[in-house]
Design an enzyme around this catalytic site. Structure first.
Site, PDB file in Angstrom:
ATOM      1  N   ARG A 222       0.926  -1.398  -0.110  1.00 48.14           N
ATOM      2  CA  ARG A 222      -0.014   0.213  -0.169  1.00 48.14           C
ATOM      3  C   ARG A 222       0.773   1.310  -0.134  1.00 48.14           C
ATOM      4  O   ARG A 222       2.011   1.174   0.445  1.00 48.14           O
ATOM      5  CB  ARG A 222      -0.718   0.067   1.301  1.00 48.14           C
ATOM      6  N   ALA A 243       7.017  -1.692  -4.324  1.00 42.61           N
ATOM      7  CA  ALA A 243       6.837  -0.969  -3.103  1.00 42.61           C
ATOM      8  C   ALA A 243       5.920  -0.103  -2.929  1.00 42.61           C
ATOM      9  O   ALA A 243       5.218   0.257  -4.066  1.00 42.61           O
ATOM     10  CB  ALA A 243       8.208  -0.707  -2.814  1.00 42.61           C
ATOM     11  N   HIS A 244       5.716   0.849  -1.912  1.00 37.40           N
ATOM     12  CA  HIS A 244       4.834   1.626  -1.777  1.00 37.40           C
ATOM     13  C   HIS A 244       5.054   2.867  -2.857  1.00 37.40           C
ATOM     14  O   HIS A 244       5.895   3.085  -2.960  1.00 37.40           O
ATOM     15  CB  HIS A 244       4.883   2.422  -0.280  1.00 37.40           C
ATOM     16  N   ASN A 245       3.757   3.344  -3.225  1.00 37.47           N
ATOM     17  CA  ASN A 245       3.677   4.416  -4.000  1.00 37.47           C
ATOM     18  C   ASN A 245       4.196   4.274  -5.593  1.00 37.47           C
ATOM     19  O   ASN A 245       4.402   5.141  -6.193  1.00 37.47           O
ATOM     20  CB  ASN A 245       4.195   5.452  -3.293  1.00 37.47           C
ATOM     21  N   SER A 263       8.060   4.496  -4.851  1.00 38.22           N
ATOM     22  CA  SER A 263       7.909   5.520  -5.490  1.00 38.22           C
ATOM     23  C   SER A 263       8.593   5.459  -7.047  1.00 38.22           C
ATOM     24  O   SER A 263       8.997   6.418  -7.496  1.00 38.22           O
ATOM     25  CB  SER A 263       8.201   6.805  -4.921  1.00 38.22           C
TER      26      SER A 263
END
Length: 330
Positions: A222, A243-245, A263
């Site tokens: 998330r 991974a996140h974003n 990201s």
């Protein structure tokens, strides 16, 4: 057990039938392992020589290859043997496991959940508060879908998969065994006293488009805030970390053991080779290819192929490898 005549196989493929066989074909097999009731595939010139000694009664062959069928053997010539093979595998597919009842009595489905027409929910599943399942969603045994998640029509989720709260999943997706969707992103910072780590809350969600397939034991975390996004048609292998974003465009491919740090942005049609690693906050533009085992440390232009660790444009990297080899031989 399914079986087909060579004429029935050719009706599926619409190819050029050369020769004939009276054998009933009971399945596809590799050239070297095939028996006389098997059909095999020849997609490259290097495999043509193996046809003579193969026991297969039939072969699907790329149309540009020069192959003779032989006695009681047949060839079906097609433009692309790999794509033809996919059709044959589909024809012989025995089908998925069957459900004796639409919702198993041991499944826990919250009273507020919305379950579409034709859904199947297996033993030991958990469907949480305000979850919405579209039509014909299949949850195999021991799948967990947490609160406020939505799943589109005709999506299949295999056993052991966990989809965390507020995830948004598209239609016609396939999640294989033990996939993790929406776990916390990996975010920590040193504490003010310098004696520990502070966990950064991860309050975003995951959005997955239509037609996405995710292999066994892969993870999509998330977002810290906003959303981690996997675009329509992406295909993700086993043991992949997103991974996140991160934001993935349409129809990207990630091979096994590859990973995106936080990201990362992928354009459309990006291909990530096995065990490749992508640094955080990196952008890989549309159509780029990252070779297996590479470590991407900076942005990659559209359409470029990069190799190595740290990854560089492929031709430049190959020149360096040649130069290093010459140095060691000097």
């Amino acid at each position: 057990m399914k079986s087909f005549s060579i004429q029935e196989i050719n009706e599926i493929l619409k190819g050029e039938l050369i020769g004939n066989t009276t054998e009933q074909i009971q399945g596809p097999e590799e050239l070297g392992k095939a028996l006389n009731n098997h059909i095999t595939f020849i997609g490259s010139p290097k495999y043509v020589r193996l046809w003579k000694d193969s026991k297969a009664c039939a072969a699907i062959v790329n149309e540009k290859l020069n192959v003779e069928p032989g006695d009681n053997r047949a060839l079906i010539k097609v433009k692309n043997a790999d794509l033809a093979m996919a059709k044959i595998l589909e024809a012989f597919d025995p089908g998925p496991p069957q459900f004796d009842e639409d919702i198993h009595p041991t499944a826990i489905v919250h009273e507020s959940a919305t379950i579409g027409n034709g859904c199947k929910i297996g033993a030991g599943c958990y469907v949480g508060k305000d979850v919405v399942l579209g039509d014909s969603v299949i949850l195999y045994p021991h799948v967990s879908i947490f609160d406020e998640t939505t799943i589109g029509n005709n999506t299949t989720v295999w056993s052991g998969t966990v989809i965390r709260e507020r995830s948004v999943i598209g239609s016609y997706c396939i999640f294989h065994t033990n996939v993790s969707i929406g776990s916390d992103g990996f975010g920590y910072r040193p504490s003010e006293d310098g004696r520990g780590l502070v966990k950064i809350p991860q309050i975003g969600n995951v959005i997955i488009g239509n037609g996405v397939e995710i292999g066994a034991n892969s993870c999509v975390d998330r977002a810290k805030f906003s959303s981690t996004i996997v675009g329509d048609g992406c295909k993700i292998d086993n043991f992949v970390q997103i991974a996140h974003n991160c934001i993935m465009g349409r129809s990207c491919i990630m091979a096994g053991h590859s990973g995106l740090a936080g990201s990362v942005t992928l354009g459309d049609g990006v291909i990530i080779g096995g065990s490749a690693s992508i640094k955080d906050h990196t952008t890989i533009h549309s159509g780029a290819v990252v070779g297996a085992g590479s470590g991407v440390m900076k942005d990659v232009p559209a359409g470029q192929t990069v190799l190595g660790y740290p990854a560089q444009e492929s031709r430049e990297m190959l020149k360096q490898w040649v130069a290093m080899r010459k140095l060691t031989q000097a």
